[in-house]
Structure formats: structure tokens, C-alpha cells
Design an enzyme around this catalytic site. Structure first.
Site, PDB file in Angstrom:
ATOM      1  N   PRO A  86       0.814  -1.220   0.000  1.00 35.82           N
ATOM      2  CA  PRO A  86       0.000   0.000   0.000  1.00 35.82           C
ATOM      3  C   PRO A  86       0.850   1.274   0.000  1.00 35.82           C
ATOM      4  CG  PRO A  86      -0.266  -1.219   2.075  1.00 35.82           C
ATOM      5  CD  PRO A  86       0.576  -2.059   1.171  1.00 35.82           C
ATOM      6  N   GLU A 113       1.011  -7.672   7.876  1.00 41.71           N
ATOM      7  CA  GLU A 113       1.654  -7.090   9.047  1.00 41.71           C
ATOM      8  C   GLU A 113       3.025  -6.505   8.712  1.00 41.71           C
ATOM      9  OE1 GLU A 113       0.998 -10.457  11.487  1.00 41.71           O
ATOM     10  OE2 GLU A 113      -0.427  -9.393  12.758  1.00 41.71           O
ATOM     11  N   ARG A 150      -4.710  -8.921 -20.242  1.00 44.45           N
ATOM     12  CA  ARG A 150      -5.752  -8.586 -21.228  1.00 44.45           C
ATOM     13  C   ARG A 150      -5.240  -7.656 -22.327  1.00 44.45           C
ATOM     14  NH1 ARG A 150      -8.336  -3.828 -20.470  1.00 44.45           N
ATOM     15  NH2 ARG A 150     -10.383  -4.410 -21.258  1.00 44.45           N
ATOM     16  N   ASP A 164     -11.377   1.123 -23.919  1.00 48.40           N
ATOM     17  CA  ASP A 164     -11.446   1.046 -22.456  1.00 48.40           C
ATOM     18  C   ASP A 164     -11.615   2.397 -21.794  1.00 48.40           C
ATOM     19  OD1 ASP A 164     -11.071  -1.633 -22.151  1.00 48.40           O
ATOM     20  OD2 ASP A 164      -8.915  -1.527 -21.812  1.00 48.40           O
TER      21      ASP A 164
HETATM   22  N1  ADE Z   1      -1.085  -5.020   0.170  1.00 54.43           N
HETATM   23  C1  ADE Z   1      -2.022  -4.658   1.069  1.00 54.43           C
HETATM   24  N2  ADE Z   1      -2.768  -3.643   0.616  1.00 54.43           N
HETATM   25  C2  ADE Z   1      -2.301  -3.349  -0.639  1.00 54.43           C
HETATM   26  C3  ADE Z   1      -2.647  -2.393  -1.626  1.00 54.43           C
HETATM   27  N3  ADE Z   1      -3.643  -1.519  -1.439  1.00 54.43           N
HETATM   28  N4  ADE Z   1      -1.950  -2.385  -2.771  1.00 54.43           N
HETATM   29  C4  ADE Z   1      -0.932  -3.250  -2.953  1.00 54.43           C
HETATM   30  N5  ADE Z   1      -0.551  -4.163  -2.065  1.00 54.43           N
HETATM   31  C5  ADE Z   1      -1.226  -4.217  -0.917  1.00 54.43           C
END
Ligand code: ADE
Length: 225
Positions: A86, A113, A150, A164
Site C-alpha cells: 500500500p 503485518e 488482457r 477502455d
Molecule cells: N497489500 C495490502 N494492501 C495493498 C494495496 N492496497 N496495494 C498493494 N498491495 C497491498
């Protein structure tokens, strides 16, 4: 194109690889996708892949060694290594187009974690699929794999992805199928007219209208980069 995915949950990929367009792309040799269980690369007698973080405060943290071992084994001179986290760069359709030009991609799935900070040094790029936190990088790795596969030649008709959403920086125009009148909701006359120039104009106008209403940020160009 070859895609190698490193994960501690290989079973999560079974449905993804054996269904619909991805399944067909694999069968037709448009892509080779291999799922690698990180545990197999652990030197620990119990095949341990995570441990408590130094300094306390966190749960289990993915250890660097099994992942480095796996990458050493799989990597070639032309590999592009992606780490799902993230904290990465937010994924966009333009990135899917760039990645579809690679010939070998390795995707490392992070763990909810956390993973040892030294794992980051392996990655050419860290990618997030959005500002929310999932339990691991498995679903995100499937999201980007799907978006890349794709786009590969011969996987779906070129016309399908030329139109798209996000291509040309706009959302897609609305489409309709049978019946012409469904519960009082009618297919726009112009689509039944057979007049190609008018249909093209209608679609451009509708795409612009939709984009203005729903995603005006897309029309602001460079600000999205
Ligand atoms: N791992 C946990 N959440 C994630 C996200 N939003 N994007 C990429 N990997 C992740």
C-alpha cells in the site's frame, strides 16, 4: 510474456488462473504464469517465512532470506521486479500499458503485518492498487496481472481495449444490447440508425459527459501523473 508471482498463499491463485480470459491466455501461450510458494525457499528446517519484528509493536514480519533466495533463483537479466504494497505508486491504466511491454515480470506479494524493509531493495517498482489496506499482496498481484494480460496481443480483441475507460484519459461510453426497450428504458435511437459518423459523435459526447460528471480529475491531464 512470463509472470512469476511469489506468495505465501499459492492456493489463492487457483481460481484466478483457471477461469475465463486468463485461463485461455495461458492455454494459448500468450502468457506463462507461475506461482511460487515462498516457503519452498526458506532455509529454516520448519520452512519459516516470518518472525517477530525488532523493536516490538508489530505482529509477524516477512523475513528477507526466502524472498531473496526466490528472486535469485527466478530472476533473469530482463526481469522487472514489482513489490505489492500500500506504500507503492498508485496503479493506473498507463502503468498496465507499460508493463505489458515487458517480457518477464516478477511480483512479490507483501504481507499485511509487514515485510522486512530490506526486501524493498529487490524491487524495480513498488505498486499499490489504491489507498486501502488488504491482508496481503495476493489480490493486488492478481489485479495487476489481469490488467496486463488482457492487453497482450491476441488475448482480447484490440478494439475492446482501445475503447477502455482511461484510454484517452476518459471513461468509456455507454453500451446497450437486446432488448431495444427494457422496462421502458430504451436504447438511444442513434445506435439503431446504422449511421457510423453519428454513432461515433454520440459516443464521444457521452464519454465526455460521463467523465465530466464522474471523474472531472481525469480531464485535468498532467495533474493525475
Ligand atoms: N497489500 C495490502 N494492501 C495493498 C494495496 N492496497 N496495494 C498493494 N498491495 C497491498
Amino acid at each position: 510474456m512470463k509472470i512469476d508471482i511469489l506468495t505465501i498463499f499459492p492456493e489463492m491463485f487457483e481460481g484466478f488462473l483457471s477461469t475465463s480470459i486468463i485461463k485461455r491466455a495461458i492455454q494459448d501461450n500468450k502468457v506463462e504464469i507461475k506461482i511460487h510458494d515462498i516457503r519452498k525457499y526458506s532455509n529454516d528446517p520448519h520452512k519459516k517465512v516470518d518472525d517477530y519484528g525488532y523493536g516490538g509493536g508489530r505482529g509477524m514480519v516477512l523475513m528477507p532470506e526466502p524472498i531473496f533466495n526466490a528472486v535469485d533463483d527466478i530472476k533473469t537479466d530482463s526481469s522487472k521486479i514489482i513489490l505489492m504494497t500500500p506504500q507503492g505508486k498508485t496503479y493506473k491504466q498507463t502503468m498496465a500499458y507499460d508493463l505489458a511491454k515487458e517480457n518477464h515480470i516478477i511480483i512479490i506479494c507483501g504481507h499485511y503485518e509487514g515485510f522486512d524493509e530490506r526486501i524493498r531493495t529487490l524491487a524495480d517498482i513498488e505498486i499499490s492498487i489504491g489507498d486501502y489496506v488488504l491482508t496481503g499482496g495476493e489480490l493486488p498481484s492478481m489485479v495487476i496481472t489481469d490488467s496486463i494480460v488482457r492487453l497482450l496481443d491476441g488475448v482480447i480483441e484490440k478494439e475492446s481495449h482501445i475503447n477502455d475507460s482511461f484510454n484517452n484519459g476518459m471513461l468509456d461510453y455507454p453500451v446497450y444490447t437486446k432488448p431495444v426497450n427494457f422496462r421502458g428504458m430504451k436504447v438511444p435511437e442513434v445506435l439503431l440508425s446504422g449511421h457510423h459518423a453519428n454513432i461515433k459523435k454520440y459516443r464521444e459526447e457521452e464519454a465526455l459527459k460521463k467523465t465530466k460528471a464522474r471523474r472531472p480529475d481525469l480531464l485535468e491531464g498532467d495533474k493525475n501523473e
